[in-house]
Scaffold this motif. Structure first.
Motif, PDB file in Angstrom:
ATOM      1  N   LYS A 118      16.165  -4.496  34.851  1.00 27.01           N
ATOM      2  CA  LYS A 118      15.861  -4.094  33.482  1.00 27.01           C
ATOM      3  C   LYS A 118      14.848  -2.954  33.458  1.00 27.01           C
ATOM      4  O   LYS A 118      14.978  -2.007  32.666  1.00 27.01           O
ATOM      5  CB  LYS A 118      15.324  -5.289  32.695  1.00 27.01           C
ATOM      6  CG  LYS A 118      16.382  -6.269  32.232  1.00 27.01           C
ATOM      7  CD  LYS A 118      17.204  -5.682  31.091  1.00 27.01           C
ATOM      8  CE  LYS A 118      18.075  -6.734  30.442  1.00 27.01           C
ATOM      9  NZ  LYS A 118      18.855  -6.188  29.308  1.00 27.01           N
ATOM     10  N   GLN A 119      13.833  -3.040  34.296  1.00 23.12           N
ATOM     11  CA  GLN A 119      12.815  -1.988  34.312  1.00 23.12           C
ATOM     12  C   GLN A 119      13.425  -0.660  34.725  1.00 23.12           C
ATOM     13  O   GLN A 119      13.090   0.383  34.149  1.00 23.12           O
ATOM     14  CB  GLN A 119      11.677  -2.372  35.267  1.00 23.12           C
ATOM     15  CG  GLN A 119      10.572  -1.328  35.331  1.00 23.12           C
ATOM     16  CD  GLN A 119       9.380  -1.783  36.131  1.00 23.12           C
ATOM     17  OE1 GLN A 119       8.770  -2.811  35.831  1.00 23.12           O
ATOM     18  NE2 GLN A 119       9.018  -1.037  37.159  1.00 23.12           N
ATOM     19  N   ARG A 120      14.321  -0.680  35.715  1.00 24.05           N
ATOM     20  CA  ARG A 120      14.961   0.561  36.160  1.00 24.05           C
ATOM     21  C   ARG A 120      15.862   1.128  35.065  1.00 24.05           C
ATOM     22  O   ARG A 120      15.889   2.338  34.849  1.00 24.05           O
ATOM     23  CB  ARG A 120      15.767   0.302  37.431  1.00 24.05           C
ATOM     24  CG  ARG A 120      16.480   1.535  37.991  1.00 24.05           C
ATOM     25  CD  ARG A 120      15.514   2.645  38.334  1.00 24.05           C
ATOM     26  NE  ARG A 120      16.183   3.719  39.055  1.00 24.05           N
ATOM     27  CZ  ARG A 120      15.687   4.933  39.225  1.00 24.05           C
ATOM     28  NH1 ARG A 120      14.503   5.233  38.723  1.00 24.05           N
ATOM     29  NH2 ARG A 120      16.353   5.853  39.896  1.00 24.05           N
ATOM     30  N   LEU A 121      16.582   0.270  34.362  1.00 22.34           N
ATOM     31  CA  LEU A 121      17.414   0.720  33.254  1.00 22.34           C
ATOM     32  C   LEU A 121      16.565   1.397  32.184  1.00 22.34           C
ATOM     33  O   LEU A 121      16.932   2.465  31.669  1.00 22.34           O
ATOM     34  CB  LEU A 121      18.168  -0.466  32.639  1.00 22.34           C
ATOM     35  CG  LEU A 121      19.290  -1.088  33.466  1.00 22.34           C
ATOM     36  CD1 LEU A 121      19.806  -2.350  32.782  1.00 22.34           C
ATOM     37  CD2 LEU A 121      20.428  -0.102  33.671  1.00 22.34           C
ATOM     38  N   PHE A 122      15.438   0.786  31.854  1.00 20.54           N
ATOM     39  CA  PHE A 122      14.565   1.335  30.824  1.00 20.54           C
ATOM     40  C   PHE A 122      13.960   2.658  31.282  1.00 20.54           C
ATOM     41  O   PHE A 122      13.810   3.603  30.497  1.00 20.54           O
ATOM     42  CB  PHE A 122      13.471   0.320  30.479  1.00 20.54           C
ATOM     43  CG  PHE A 122      12.808   0.547  29.161  1.00 20.54           C
ATOM     44  CD1 PHE A 122      13.438   1.231  28.132  1.00 20.54           C
ATOM     45  CD2 PHE A 122      11.529   0.054  28.920  1.00 20.54           C
ATOM     46  CE1 PHE A 122      12.816   1.430  26.897  1.00 20.54           C
ATOM     47  CE2 PHE A 122      10.893   0.236  27.689  1.00 20.54           C
ATOM     48  CZ  PHE A 122      11.539   0.937  26.685  1.00 20.54           C
ATOM     49  N   GLU A 123      13.611   2.738  32.562  1.00 19.74           N
ATOM     50  CA  GLU A 123      13.063   3.977  33.109  1.00 19.74           C
ATOM     51  C   GLU A 123      14.072   5.120  32.998  1.00 19.74           C
ATOM     52  O   GLU A 123      13.733   6.230  32.573  1.00 19.74           O
ATOM     53  CB  GLU A 123      12.669   3.779  34.577  1.00 19.74           C
ATOM     54  CG  GLU A 123      12.107   5.037  35.238  1.00 19.74           C
ATOM     55  CD  GLU A 123      11.808   4.839  36.708  1.00 19.74           C
ATOM     56  OE1 GLU A 123      10.962   5.576  37.246  1.00 19.74           O
ATOM     57  OE2 GLU A 123      12.423   3.950  37.341  1.00 19.74           O
ATOM     58  N   ILE A 124      15.325   4.853  33.375  1.00 16.79           N
ATOM     59  CA  ILE A 124      16.362   5.885  33.283  1.00 16.79           C
ATOM     60  C   ILE A 124      16.594   6.280  31.832  1.00 16.79           C
ATOM     61  O   ILE A 124      16.750   7.462  31.509  1.00 16.79           O
ATOM     62  CB  ILE A 124      17.669   5.397  33.942  1.00 16.79           C
ATOM     63  CG1 ILE A 124      17.456   5.182  35.449  1.00 16.79           C
ATOM     64  CG2 ILE A 124      18.797   6.408  33.721  1.00 16.79           C
ATOM     65  CD1 ILE A 124      18.655   4.564  36.152  1.00 16.79           C
ATOM     66  N   TYR A 125      16.614   5.296  30.946  1.00 13.28           N
ATOM     67  CA  TYR A 125      16.816   5.584  29.521  1.00 13.28           C
ATOM     68  C   TYR A 125      15.715   6.499  28.987  1.00 13.28           C
ATOM     69  O   TYR A 125      16.006   7.521  28.334  1.00 13.28           O
ATOM     70  CB  TYR A 125      16.834   4.273  28.735  1.00 13.28           C
ATOM     71  CG  TYR A 125      16.955   4.461  27.234  1.00 13.28           C
ATOM     72  CD1 TYR A 125      18.200   4.635  26.631  1.00 13.28           C
ATOM     73  CD2 TYR A 125      15.830   4.465  26.415  1.00 13.28           C
ATOM     74  CE1 TYR A 125      18.301   4.807  25.254  1.00 13.28           C
ATOM     75  CE2 TYR A 125      15.926   4.640  25.053  1.00 13.28           C
ATOM     76  CZ  TYR A 125      17.168   4.809  24.474  1.00 13.28           C
ATOM     77  OH  TYR A 125      17.270   4.996  23.119  1.00 13.28           O
TER      78      TYR A 125
END
Length: 248
Positions: A155-162
């Protein structure tokens, strides 16, 4: 019947190959940052065509160097339970379906148009790989990519990319470029008001940046900013652990 079966098999194989490509690309992003997204490339072409020099800005910023104010503000604006759901919010999608069914009853409304109900992961799936065209086939592919993103990346990586790829104005992509463009500061230095203002821009970033794009945007940014400020304290920046079961 064999002449029908062969192209059908080719079509199925092509679809499967495309999903494998998406999965491999997403797996690479667990350690590498995306160079650009499909939406960024489309916008660059719209703004720049064949010109090498172009006013398109993007600067990658690591997750731990982005203000928590901004993270909370974006969650309130776009997806307040992002860290709790599995990629989709079924109730919101049902409401979007009902709204589009009502809209399709009007003569000038396209019957395949889809609006609303998208989580941050769904928005990311669309921006990374898909066109801006709205129809049910594209929505189906979006859901498949959403599942792959949730399965492969944290989830953290998804949010970072977003946060590093979403549009924040005409030719402005990612929070690194946005914080510099609007305030001349790094993302880590964004205060509450600045974070809420930037988050309020996400539904209509071009309108937030330039008034010429506001003719079709039905949004009042100060009201949205006030709502975001009032609700920033209630969102979580990490998955909420399940309470231990009572063994008594």
């Amino acid at each position: 019947m064999r002449w029908i079966a062969y192209p059908v098999k080719c079509l199925i194989c092509g679809i499967l190959a495309m999903q494998i490509y998406f999965a491999l690309q997403i797996a690479l992003w667990s350690g590498l940052n995306p160079a650009s997204t499909a939406f960024q490339r489309a916008e660059r072409w719209r703004l720049c065509s064949w010109h090498w020099s172009c006013e398109v800005h993007s600067k990658w910023v690591p997750y731990n160097k982005i203000s928590s104010n901004l993270k909370r503000a974006v969650l309130v604006s776009e997806d307040d339970i992002f860290f709790q759901h599995k990629g989709v919010r079924v109730e919101d999608m049902q409401k979007a379906w009902e709204k589009n069914q009502q809209k399709s009853q009007f003569k000038n409304a396209p019957k395949t148009a889809l609006r609303g109900g998208s989580t941050i992961t769904q928005q990311l799936a669309k921006n990374l790989f898909l066109s801006s065209e709205q129809n049910y086939l594209r929505k189906g592919q979006e859901l498949i990519i959403t599942g792959l993103l949730e399965l492969i990346l944290s989830k953290q990586r998804l949010f970072e990319i977003y946060l590093n790829s979403v549009e924040w104005g005409e030719g402005v992509f990612g929070i690194g470029a946005a914080s510099q463009h609007y305030y001349g500061i790094p993302p880590a230095a964004l205060d509450l008001d600045q974070a809420a203002a930037l988050a309020s821009a996400l539904p209509a970033p071009k309108c937030f940046d330039k008034a010429q794009y506001c003719r079709k945007a039905n949004i009042h940014f100060p009201t949205r900013q006030e709502f975001i400020l009032e609700n920033m304290g209630r969102v979580a920046l990490a998955p909420i652990p399940l309470a231990p079961k009572n063994t008594k």
